[in-house]
Enzyme design. Structure first.
Site, PDB file in Angstrom:
ATOM      1  N   PHE A 136    -144.444 -52.401   4.042  1.00  0.00           N
ATOM      2  CA  PHE A 136    -143.749 -51.222   4.582  1.00  0.00           C
ATOM      3  C   PHE A 136    -144.069 -51.094   6.061  1.00  0.00           C
ATOM      4  O   PHE A 136    -145.229 -50.919   6.443  1.00  0.00           O
ATOM      5  CB  PHE A 136    -144.133 -49.916   3.868  1.00  0.00           C
ATOM      6  CG  PHE A 136    -143.328 -48.762   4.403  1.00  0.00           C
ATOM      7  CD1 PHE A 136    -142.052 -48.500   3.929  1.00  0.00           C
ATOM      8  CD2 PHE A 136    -143.821 -47.974   5.437  1.00  0.00           C
ATOM      9  CE1 PHE A 136    -141.286 -47.463   4.458  1.00  0.00           C
ATOM     10  CE2 PHE A 136    -143.059 -46.938   5.970  1.00  0.00           C
ATOM     11  CZ  PHE A 136    -141.793 -46.681   5.478  1.00  0.00           C
ATOM     12  N   ASP A 221    -150.132 -54.261  11.280  1.00  0.00           N
ATOM     13  CA  ASP A 221    -149.616 -52.886  11.285  1.00  0.00           C
ATOM     14  C   ASP A 221    -150.764 -51.974  10.851  1.00  0.00           C
ATOM     15  O   ASP A 221    -151.119 -51.922   9.676  1.00  0.00           O
ATOM     16  CB  ASP A 221    -148.429 -52.793  10.323  1.00  0.00           C
ATOM     17  CG  ASP A 221    -147.810 -51.397  10.303  1.00  0.00           C
ATOM     18  OD1 ASP A 221    -148.493 -50.432  10.703  1.00  0.00           O
ATOM     19  OD2 ASP A 221    -146.644 -51.276   9.868  1.00  0.00           O
ATOM     20  N   LYS A 250    -148.769 -42.597  13.557  1.00  0.00           N
ATOM     21  CA  LYS A 250    -149.256 -41.518  12.700  1.00  0.00           C
ATOM     22  C   LYS A 250    -150.349 -40.668  13.345  1.00  0.00           C
ATOM     23  O   LYS A 250    -150.039 -39.806  14.157  1.00  0.00           O
ATOM     24  CB  LYS A 250    -149.661 -42.082  11.339  1.00  0.00           C
ATOM     25  CG  LYS A 250    -148.433 -42.646  10.606  1.00  0.00           C
ATOM     26  CD  LYS A 250    -148.539 -42.673   9.104  1.00  0.00           C
ATOM     27  CE  LYS A 250    -147.160 -42.814   8.486  1.00  0.00           C
ATOM     28  NZ  LYS A 250    -146.885 -44.114   7.906  1.00  0.00           N
TER      29      LYS A 250
HETATM   30  C1  LIG Z   1    -145.550 -44.779   8.198  1.00  0.00           C
HETATM   31  C2  LIG Z   1    -145.631 -46.219   8.468  1.00  0.00           C
HETATM   32  C3  LIG Z   1    -144.745 -46.854   9.357  1.00  0.00           C
HETATM   33  C4  LIG Z   1    -143.564 -46.140   9.988  1.00  0.00           C
HETATM   34  O1  LIG Z   1    -143.933 -45.059  10.765  1.00  0.00           O
HETATM   35  P1  LIG Z   1    -142.791 -43.978  11.150  1.00  0.00           P
HETATM   36  O2  LIG Z   1    -143.502 -43.067  12.109  1.00  0.00           O
HETATM   37  O3  LIG Z   1    -142.422 -43.282   9.875  1.00  0.00           O
HETATM   38  O4  LIG Z   1    -141.672 -44.715  11.753  1.00  0.00           O
HETATM   39  C5  LIG Z   1    -144.919 -48.193   9.610  1.00  0.00           C
HETATM   40  N1  LIG Z   1    -145.908 -48.881   9.035  1.00  0.00           N
HETATM   41  C6  LIG Z   1    -146.783 -48.323   8.174  1.00  0.00           C
HETATM   42  C7  LIG Z   1    -147.873 -49.144   7.572  1.00  0.00           C
HETATM   43  C8  LIG Z   1    -146.663 -46.975   7.852  1.00  0.00           C
HETATM   44  O5  LIG Z   1    -147.510 -46.424   6.976  1.00  0.00           O
END
Ligand SMILES: *Cc1c(COP(=O)(O)O)cnc(C)c1O
Length: 394
Positions: A136, A221, A250
């Protein structure tokens, strides 16, 4: 009232639990009936500092009274201190500020592709990025182009080419998928959305070696796992490695404002020259002031260490339940997934029961309850949450 308006005037792209929150402070939130709940989701780890951390609120208010938006057409006096602090904390010499997590990921995808063409010598438009199952990374069309979740993709094609998917946790599969056109390996250190799925011990270290061997970049990520969540500042530190670049988001916004960044060293960041890439709001002075305060609070309050300590207690309590409904307790620090047996029924029902008992959390992928409270949670508050969890799971 608001709920009906959202139903009537909004798009139906979410299925929230039936509670309307009107106030938050620290680990607590209140609904429109004055009922208090422990927030054990933290907006998917965007609230590592808790709700409305006083120091971050103060920094934001102060900046609101000065200037909030300048665009990058001009300099502002807040961006420099923020970037320097992010560089100190990330260990990467440079950062490129964006707003959402998805934008930070997209920035990284652009950087590694361009590096592939300009440095590695990959033929035009042939760059390949290796990704993994159940990833994700956000919701843009390019990012869902390499999602393996049918629902995230259904109806949204055509997709961006150039991604090769292999099973998560299998380092040999990554090495086997590398070709002369591979520019990067792109994974989450722990898969949050997939249900707090941890790869085998040594996975990231193996990826580091494989990437070195084949002149491929390692792009992690850390949007959900970073900034203290897993008990270290970055999840990659659990394996004592250093990736080539990371996406951060985040909690970088301190729970107040969307702030994200792509972090890398000089050579990779040099792929961007004026006009290549940008964002109207990225690096704005309000975001920079909030981001700087968020990073300072993380350090000053030792939130990564707190997450390690509190997370160990939480996991110990969860395991001590010996609940017949629980298949597995997973995760690191305060990123915890409790997977229920299929026979126990879907996790959403348990989240509704927990809500009635004053604990807010969210199911992910059907059978998993994700617990990710603010890192400022105390032992007493964990015991409070556990009392409710024990009632629901035993
Ligand atoms: C939440 C999340 C994203 C996307 O972040 P947004 O601010 O919602 O675009 C990408 N990678 C990971 C691992 C996430 O948890």
């Amino acid at each position: 009232m608001s709920v009906e308006q959202v139903e009537r005037f909004g798009a139906h792209n979410y299925h929230p639990l039936p509670v309307t929150l009107v106030r938050g402070e620290g680990v607590w939130v209140w609904d429109d009936h004055g009922r208090r709940y422990l927030d054990m989701l933290s907006s998917y780890s965007a609230l590592n500092h808790g709700h409305r951390h006083p120091k971050i609120v103060e920094a934001m208010k102060a900046q609101l009274d000065r200037v909030t938006l300048t665009s990058r057409a001009f300099h502002n006096d807040q961006l420099g201190p923020f970037l320097q602090k992010l560089s100190e904390i990330s260990g990467f010499s440079r950062a490129l500020p964006m707003n959402s997590g998805a934008e930070a990921v997209e920035t990284g995808l652009k950087a590694v592709r361009k590096w592939g063409y300009k440095v590695k010598g990959v033929p035009k438009d042939k760059a390949e990025i290796i990704v993994v199952t159940d990833n994700f990374h956000g919701r843009t069309i390019t990012i869902i182009s390499y999602s393996t979740e049918t629902q995230y993709r259904d109806g949204f094609g055509p997709f961006t080419p150039g991604f090769v998917v292999v099973p998560y946790g299998d380092a040999a599969a990554i090495e086997a998928a590398i070709t002369p056109n591979t520019v990067a390996v792109h994974v989450e250190p722990i898969q949050g959305e997939a249900g707090v799925v941890e790869p085998p011990v040594g996975y990231l270290r193996a990826l580091r070696q494989i990437c070195d061997r084949h002149n491929v970049l390692l792009f992690l990520d850390e949007i959900q796992t970073g900034l203290g969540r897993t008990g270290k500042m970055w999840a990659f530190q659990h394996e004592d490695i250093r990736p080539d670049c990371i996406a951060v988001g985040k909690a970088l916004g301190g729970g107040l404002y969307p702030v994200s960044a792509f972090c890398a060293d000089d050579a990779l960041m040099a792929m961007f020259t004026p006009g290549d890439h940008g964002s109207t709001f990225g690096g704005n002075p309000l975001a920079a002031a909030v981001g700087l305060a968020a990073l300072q609070v993380l350090e000053e309050e030792g939130l990564a260490e707190q997450a390690a300590l509190r997370g160990a207690l939480f996991r110990q309590r969860l395991e001590a339940l010996k609940s017949p409904k629980v298949k597995e307790v997973r995760g690191k620090g305060l990123l915890i997934g409790v997977e229920l047996f299929v026979e126990a029924g879907p996790a959403r029902g348990y989240c509704l029961e927990l809500m009635k008992r004053g604990v807010l959390c969210k199911d992910t992928h059907g059978q998993v309850i994700r617990f990710a409270p603010p890192l400022v949670i105390t032992d007493e508050e964990i015991e409070l949450a556990m009392a409710a969890v024990a009632e629901v799971l035993t």
